[in-house]
Write a protein that holds these residues in place. Structure first.
Motif, short mmCIF file in Angstrom:
data_model
loop_
_atom_site.label_atom_id
_atom_site.label_comp_id
_atom_site.label_asym_id
_atom_site.label_seq_id
_atom_site.Cartn_x
_atom_site.Cartn_y
_atom_site.Cartn_z
N UNK A 185 0.82 -1.21 0.00
CA UNK A 185 0.00 0.00 0.00
C UNK A 185 0.85 1.27 0.00
N UNK A 186 1.95 1.23 0.72
CA UNK A 186 2.77 2.43 0.90
C UNK A 186 3.90 2.47 -0.13
N UNK A 187 4.00 3.60 -0.83
CA UNK A 187 5.11 3.81 -1.77
C UNK A 187 5.64 5.22 -1.58
N UNK A 233 -0.03 6.49 0.55
CA UNK A 233 -0.47 5.42 1.46
C UNK A 233 -1.49 4.51 0.80
N UNK A 234 -1.78 4.75 -0.47
CA UNK A 234 -2.69 3.88 -1.20
C UNK A 234 -3.08 4.54 -2.51
N UNK A 235 -3.71 3.77 -3.39
CA UNK A 235 -4.12 4.30 -4.70
C UNK A 235 -5.03 5.50 -4.50
N UNK A 236 -4.72 6.56 -5.24
CA UNK A 236 -5.51 7.78 -5.18
C UNK A 236 -5.12 8.75 -4.09
N UNK A 237 -4.13 8.36 -3.25
CA UNK A 237 -3.74 9.20 -2.11
C UNK A 237 -2.24 9.50 -2.19
N UNK A 238 -1.89 10.78 -2.26
CA UNK A 238 -0.48 11.16 -2.25
C UNK A 238 -0.29 12.34 -1.30
N UNK A 239 0.95 12.52 -0.85
CA UNK A 239 1.25 13.64 0.03
C UNK A 239 2.71 14.02 -0.12
N UNK A 252 15.45 7.17 -5.54
CA UNK A 252 15.04 5.83 -5.15
C UNK A 252 13.55 5.81 -4.88
N UNK A 253 12.92 4.78 -5.39
CA UNK A 253 11.54 4.48 -5.08
C UNK A 253 11.53 3.37 -4.03
N UNK A 254 10.59 3.40 -3.12
CA UNK A 254 10.51 2.38 -2.08
C UNK A 254 9.06 2.04 -1.81
N UNK A 255 8.84 0.85 -1.29
CA UNK A 255 7.47 0.45 -0.94
C UNK A 255 7.49 -0.39 0.33
N UNK A 256 6.35 -0.45 1.00
CA UNK A 256 6.21 -1.29 2.18
C UNK A 256 4.73 -1.62 2.38
N UNK A 257 4.48 -2.62 3.22
CA UNK A 257 3.09 -2.99 3.50
C UNK A 257 2.36 -1.88 4.24
N UNK A 258 3.06 -1.24 5.15
CA UNK A 258 2.49 -0.15 5.93
C UNK A 258 3.57 0.87 6.21
#
Lengths: 112, 112
Positions: free
Chosen positions: A30-32, A50-56, A90-96
């Motif tokens: 979910x988190x990228x 924190x999920x599709x359609x949500x950026x900050x 760098x791009x990164x991702x995690x479950x939460x």
């Protein structure tokens, strides 16, 4: 299972040009996030989602745009490249947001 | 003053030596403490993840957190040439963003 894939690996731009750095993950995270890494500065957060359609915005968002239309993809757009944007990205991702971060192999960008 | 301070090195040690890497921080709200290892031209990878004060051991690696002194350490026992990399500390605080704050990294070389 490729993990986090970034393209391109290297890019040279002229001042004022625009481009998109691609990032895709196949772990259903979910988190990228996008970081830039500069000598002596460590990794600094540019934007995150924190999920599709949500950026900050992160610590250094100026000059960059992001969107998150799918869970898998999180592209970073440079609208009008400047020499100050020369960096390794760098791009990164995690479950939460407090889980282990998985990083891509990076994009080395030079702006002339 | 940076929130997280890390000696950039470079640090050079002979094979088999004990290595001590350190970070200090100023934000007492940090709750999670991590060490990432980054090989040249690669993305960082998580090495150790700790939550509380005290020690956490994983093979040849020991992470130590002293919240009262705002000081964290990573010890590498029986260091190997394959440990040559840049080591980044990272910390996570509370809040909706829960953004990681990275140290600038310490470059380590283990000589055979």
């Amino acid at each position: 299972n490729a993990g986090v894939t970034q393209t391109p690996k290297f890019q040279v731009l002229k001042t004022g040009q625009s481009m998109t750095l691609q990032c895709a993950q196949d772990m259903n995270h979910e988190y990228m996030s996008w970081y830039r890494q500069d000598p002596g500065m460590g990794l600094r957060l540019i934007h995150y989602s924190v999920g599709a359609g949500i950026t900050d915005q992160g610590e250094v968002p100026n000059g960059y745009n992001v969107s998150r239309s799918t869970t898998e993809d999180f592209p970073l757009r440079l609208l009008s490249a400047a020499p100050s944007q020369t960096s390794v990205y760098f791009c990164a991702s995690s479950r939460g947001t407090d889980e282990k971060l998985f990083f891509g192999s990076g994009t080395q960008l030079s702006v002339l | 003053q940076k929130e997280v301070e890390q000696d950039p090195g470079p640090l050079s040690v002979p094979e088999g030596a004990i290595v001590s890497l350190n970070c200090t921080y100023s934000n007492s709200a940090f709750q999670y403490f991590m060490w990432y290892r980054q090989y040249s031209r690669k993305g960082p990878e998580l090495l150790m993840y700790t939550y509380s004060s005290g020690n956490k051991e994983d093979g040849r690696f020991t992470a130590q957190v002293d919240k009262s002194s705002k000081y964290i350490s990573l010890f590498i026992r029986d260091s190997q040439p394959s440990d040559s990399a840049t080591y980044l500390c990272a910390m996570l605080g509370p809040g909706s963003a829960r953004q990681l704050t990275f140290g600038s990294g310490t470059q380590l070389t283990v000589l055979p």
